[in-house]
Scaffold this motif. Structure first.
Motif, PDB file in Angstrom:
ATOM      1  N   THR A 219       1.339   3.524  -3.353  1.00 41.38           N
ATOM      2  CA  THR A 219       0.416   4.623  -3.030  1.00 41.38           C
ATOM      3  C   THR A 219      -0.991   4.289  -3.511  1.00 41.38           C
TER       4      THR A 219
ATOM      5  N   LYS B 151     -11.929   6.909  -7.609  1.00 44.54           N
ATOM      6  CA  LYS B 151     -11.157   7.993  -8.215  1.00 44.54           C
ATOM      7  C   LYS B 151     -11.099   7.834  -9.736  1.00 44.54           C
TER       8      LYS B 151
ATOM      9  N   CYS C 176     -14.158   0.637  -4.435  1.00 44.53           N
ATOM     10  CA  CYS C 176     -13.463  -0.008  -5.557  1.00 44.53           C
ATOM     11  C   CYS C 176     -14.146  -1.330  -5.884  1.00 44.53           C
TER      12      CYS C 176
ATOM     13  N   LEU D 100       0.834  -1.210   0.000  1.00 43.67           N
ATOM     14  CA  LEU D 100       0.000   0.000   0.000  1.00 43.67           C
ATOM     15  C   LEU D 100       0.866   1.256   0.000  1.00 43.67           C
ATOM     16  N   ASN D 101       1.919   1.237   0.800  1.00 44.76           N
ATOM     17  CA  ASN D 101       2.815   2.392   0.875  1.00 44.76           C
ATOM     18  C   ASN D 101       3.677   2.529  -0.362  1.00 44.76           C
TER      19      ASN D 101
ATOM     20  N   SER E  47      -8.530  -3.108   2.138  1.00 45.81           N
ATOM     21  CA  SER E  47      -8.406  -1.662   2.001  1.00 45.81           C
ATOM     22  C   SER E  47      -7.328  -1.129   2.943  1.00 45.81           C
ATOM     23  N   ASP E  48      -6.882   0.087   2.667  1.00 45.41           N
ATOM     24  CA  ASP E  48      -5.900   0.699   3.553  1.00 45.41           C
ATOM     25  C   ASP E  48      -6.482   0.898   4.942  1.00 45.41           C
ATOM     26  N   ARG E  49      -7.807   1.093   5.010  1.00 48.82           N
ATOM     27  CA  ARG E  49      -8.442   1.244   6.319  1.00 48.82           C
ATOM     28  C   ARG E  49      -8.397  -0.061   7.101  1.00 48.82           C
TER      29      ARG E  49
ATOM     30  N   THR F 156     -11.361   2.049  -9.178  1.00 54.44           N
ATOM     31  CA  THR F 156     -11.589   2.761  -7.928  1.00 54.44           C
ATOM     32  C   THR F 156     -12.550   3.917  -8.161  1.00 54.44           C
TER      33      THR F 156
ATOM     34  N   ARG G  93      -4.908  -0.275   8.332  1.00 52.58           N
ATOM     35  CA  ARG G  93      -4.658   0.762   9.337  1.00 52.58           C
ATOM     36  C   ARG G  93      -5.306   0.393  10.675  1.00 52.58           C
TER      37      ARG G  93
ATOM     38  N   ARG H 215      -4.937   2.285  -2.335  1.00 51.19           N
ATOM     39  CA  ARG H 215      -5.831   2.159  -1.180  1.00 51.19           C
ATOM     40  C   ARG H 215      -6.507   0.793  -1.082  1.00 51.19           C
ATOM     41  N   HIS H 216      -6.378  -0.035  -2.140  1.00 50.06           N
ATOM     42  CA  HIS H 216      -7.052  -1.330  -2.140  1.00 50.06           C
ATOM     43  C   HIS H 216      -6.176  -2.392  -2.784  1.00 50.06           C
TER      44      HIS H 216
END
Length: 215
Positions: A31, A121, A105, A27-28, A49-51, A119, A54, A33-34
Motif C-alpha cells: 500500500t 505524507k 517523494c 505497490l498493492n 510512482s503508482d501513477r 513522502t 497505472r 505510492r513510490h
C-alpha cells in the motif's frame, strides 16, 4: 527536525530490469505510492510512482489490451534522474524541494546508497506535529513589529501566567518587512485572560479576535 527522523526504512526497492508487473504487485502489497529503483550497488537510478504503473497498466474495462507491457522492465517507465536527500538534511529543506520541483517523494541516500524514503505524507504529518495541533490547546496569532526582543517578551507574558507553550512559529505579515505574525499554541482551552493581557501590553491579537476585550 532531520530527515532521518521521519524517513521510512528499510524501503521497498526494485532494479531497472525488474518487471512492471512486479512493481504493480509491490505497490498493492505494501500500500505504497513510490518505489526507488537501484542498481547493483544500491545507488538510486530512478523512481517509480503508482501513477507511472497505472498509466502503463492495461485497463480491465477495455478489450484487446496489450498485457505484454507488464513484462517490460521498469526502466521503461521510471523517472530518471532522481532528486535525493541526505539523512541529516532538515525537513524544512525537503518541504522546499517538494514545492519547487512538484514531487511527492524523495529517496534518502548516504554514501550514494539508498537508506530510506520520505513522502509528502511523512512530511505533512511531522509538520502537523511541529505545530502542536494534535494536542489539546488553543491558538493565538499576534501581529508584532519585526524587531529584536519581541518574541522573548511575548513568551515571557505567557510564562508569567504559568501557561505552557506547545509550539511557536513566526511568519511575515502579508508583504510587510516591518511586521510579523507570531503564532502561539498554548496548553489551555481558555485563552481569553492571556489575550486580554497581550492587548494590555499593546499587542494586536488578530486571532481569535474576541469583542469586548482590552485593545
Amino acid at each position: 527536525m532531520l530527515v532521518e527522523e521521519i524517513m521510512s526504512k528499510p524501503t521497498v526497492k526494485l532494479s531497472p530490469s525488474d518487471l512492471i508487473e512486479e512493481a504493480l504487485a509491490l505497490l498493492n502489497e505494501h500500500t505504497i505510492r513510490h518505489i526507488p529503483i537501484v542498481d547493483e550497488s544500491d545507488q538510486v537510478v530512478g523512481i517509480l510512482s503508482d501513477r507511472d504503473v497505472r498509466d502503463a497498466t492495461p485497463s480491465i474495462l477495455e478489450p484487446d489490451q496489450n498485457y505484454q507491457i507488464l513484462k517490460h522492465d521498469v526502466s521503461s517507465i521510471m523517472t530518471s534522474p532522481v532528486i535525493t536527500v541526505h539523512p541529516l538534511d532538515f525537513i524544512e529543506d525537503i518541504a522546499s524541494i517538494f514545492y519547487d520541483h512538484e514531487i511527492a517523494c524523495v529517496p534518502v541516500t548516504k554514501n550514494n546508497q539508498l537508506v530510506g524514503i520520505v513522502t509528502e505524507k511523512d512530511l505533512l504529518y511531522r509538520l502537523i506535529q511541529l505545530t502542536g495541533i494534535h494536542e489539546q490547546s488553543s491558538q493565538i496569532e499576534i501581529k508584532v513589529p519585526n524587531k529584536v526582543g519581541v518574541l522573548p517578551h511575548v513568551t515571557r507574558i505567557v510564562s508569567e501566567r504559568n501557561t505552557n507553550i506547545s509550539s511557536v512559529y513566526v511568519y511575515p505579515y502579508q508583504d510587510s518587512y516591518t511586521e510579523k505574525i507570531i503564532v502561539l499554541r498554548i496548553q489551555t482551552m481558555n485563552p481569553m485572560p492571556l489575550i486580554d493581557e497581550l492587548k494590555q501590553h499593546g499587542y494586536e491579537v488578530i486571532w481569535p479576535n474576541i469583542p469586548g476585550l482590552s485593545k
